[in-house]
Design a protein around this motif. Structure first.
Motif, PDB file in Angstrom:
ATOM      1  N   PHE A 107       0.881  -1.147   0.000  1.00  0.00           N
ATOM      2  CA  PHE A 107       0.000   0.000   0.000  1.00  0.00           C
ATOM      3  C   PHE A 107       0.930   1.210   0.000  1.00  0.00           C
ATOM      4  O   PHE A 107       2.068   1.146   0.472  1.00  0.00           O
ATOM      5  CB  PHE A 107      -0.899   0.014   1.239  1.00  0.00           C
ATOM      6  CG  PHE A 107      -1.927  -1.082   1.228  1.00  0.00           C
ATOM      7  CD1 PHE A 107      -3.059  -0.984   0.435  1.00  0.00           C
ATOM      8  CD2 PHE A 107      -1.748  -2.222   2.004  1.00  0.00           C
ATOM      9  CE1 PHE A 107      -4.001  -1.993   0.419  1.00  0.00           C
ATOM     10  CE2 PHE A 107      -2.694  -3.236   1.993  1.00  0.00           C
ATOM     11  CZ  PHE A 107      -3.822  -3.127   1.196  1.00  0.00           C
ATOM     12  N   VAL A 108       0.466   2.323  -0.518  1.00  0.00           N
ATOM     13  CA  VAL A 108       1.309   3.508  -0.619  1.00  0.00           C
ATOM     14  C   VAL A 108       1.924   3.853   0.738  1.00  0.00           C
ATOM     15  O   VAL A 108       3.104   4.174   0.832  1.00  0.00           O
ATOM     16  CB  VAL A 108       0.500   4.706  -1.179  1.00  0.00           C
ATOM     17  CG1 VAL A 108       1.316   5.977  -1.131  1.00  0.00           C
ATOM     18  CG2 VAL A 108       0.042   4.410  -2.600  1.00  0.00           C
ATOM     19  N   GLU A 109       1.115   3.729   1.781  1.00  0.00           N
ATOM     20  CA  GLU A 109       1.602   4.083   3.121  1.00  0.00           C
ATOM     21  C   GLU A 109       2.716   3.163   3.604  1.00  0.00           C
ATOM     22  O   GLU A 109       3.435   3.491   4.535  1.00  0.00           O
ATOM     23  CB  GLU A 109       0.447   4.010   4.151  1.00  0.00           C
ATOM     24  CG  GLU A 109      -0.774   4.809   3.817  1.00  0.00           C
ATOM     25  CD  GLU A 109      -1.712   4.087   2.845  1.00  0.00           C
ATOM     26  OE1 GLU A 109      -1.883   2.858   2.907  1.00  0.00           O
ATOM     27  OE2 GLU A 109      -2.274   4.783   1.995  1.00  0.00           O
ATOM     28  N   GLU A 110       2.837   1.989   3.002  1.00  0.00           N
ATOM     29  CA  GLU A 110       3.821   1.001   3.449  1.00  0.00           C
ATOM     30  C   GLU A 110       5.136   1.054   2.670  1.00  0.00           C
ATOM     31  O   GLU A 110       6.068   0.331   2.998  1.00  0.00           O
ATOM     32  CB  GLU A 110       3.255  -0.414   3.302  1.00  0.00           C
ATOM     33  CG  GLU A 110       2.017  -0.688   4.106  1.00  0.00           C
ATOM     34  CD  GLU A 110       1.418  -2.049   3.784  1.00  0.00           C
ATOM     35  OE1 GLU A 110       1.627  -2.556   2.655  1.00  0.00           O
ATOM     36  OE2 GLU A 110       0.737  -2.609   4.646  1.00  0.00           O
ATOM     37  N   LEU A 111       5.194   1.877   1.636  1.00  0.00           N
ATOM     38  CA  LEU A 111       6.407   1.917   0.824  1.00  0.00           C
ATOM     39  C   LEU A 111       7.612   2.306   1.676  1.00  0.00           C
ATOM     40  O   LEU A 111       7.531   3.228   2.489  1.00  0.00           O
ATOM     41  CB  LEU A 111       6.262   2.928  -0.315  1.00  0.00           C
ATOM     42  CG  LEU A 111       5.377   2.526  -1.481  1.00  0.00           C
ATOM     43  CD1 LEU A 111       5.229   3.697  -2.443  1.00  0.00           C
ATOM     44  CD2 LEU A 111       5.939   1.322  -2.200  1.00  0.00           C
ATOM     45  N   PRO A 112       8.720   1.611   1.488  1.00  0.00           N
ATOM     46  CA  PRO A 112       9.928   1.997   2.211  1.00  0.00           C
ATOM     47  C   PRO A 112      10.324   3.435   1.851  1.00  0.00           C
ATOM     48  O   PRO A 112      10.129   3.886   0.719  1.00  0.00           O
ATOM     49  CB  PRO A 112      10.980   1.007   1.693  1.00  0.00           C
ATOM     50  CG  PRO A 112      10.191  -0.164   1.195  1.00  0.00           C
ATOM     51  CD  PRO A 112       8.904   0.418   0.672  1.00  0.00           C
TER      52      PRO A 112
END
Length: 99
Positions: A59-64
Motif C-alpha cells: 500500500f502507498v503508506e507502506e512503501l519503504p
C-alpha cells in the motif's frame, strides 16, 4: 513441452480423477479450443514455486522511505503528459488535491 501431459477440457472433465493422480508425477496442461488454458500441478510443486516468488505488493503508506524518495526524485519528463489535466480534474471531482 514433453514433460507435460496435454488434455482437452472435455477429456479432463471426463477423467478428472485420473488426471489428478497423474499430476502427482508431472503437470497436466488443460486446453480449451486448442489453446493452453490451465495447468494442474502437484501441491508440493506449487508450494515450491510459490516459495520462490519474492514479489510483494505494498500500500502507498507502506512503501519503504528510500522508494518514496526515489519516486519523488525521478525524472518523468519523458512520459506522455497529455492526460495530466484530465486526471487532475478527476481527482478534484473526488475531493483530492492534484499535485
Amino acid at each position: 513441452m514433453s514433460d507435460i501431459t496435454t488434455v482437452t477440457a472435455t477429456e479432463f472433465k471426463n477423467s478428472t480423477g485420473l488426471f489428478i493422480e497423474q499430476a502427482a508425477k508431472k503437470p497436466i496442461a488443460i486446453t480449451k479450443h486448442g489453446h493452453p488454458s490451465r495447468v494442474l500441478i502437484d501441491i508440493d510443486e506449487y508450494e515450491r514455486l510459490k516459495a520462490r516468488d519474492t514479489r510483494r505488493h505494498y500500500f502507498v503508506e507502506e512503501l519503504p522511505d528510500e522508494w518514496v524518495e526515489a519516486l519523488e526524485a525521478a525524472d518523468y519528463s519523458h512520459l506522455d503528459s497529455s492526460m495530466d489535466d484530465e486526471i487532475a480534474s478527476d481527482l478534484r471531482k473526488q475531493g483530492i488535491e492534484a499535485p
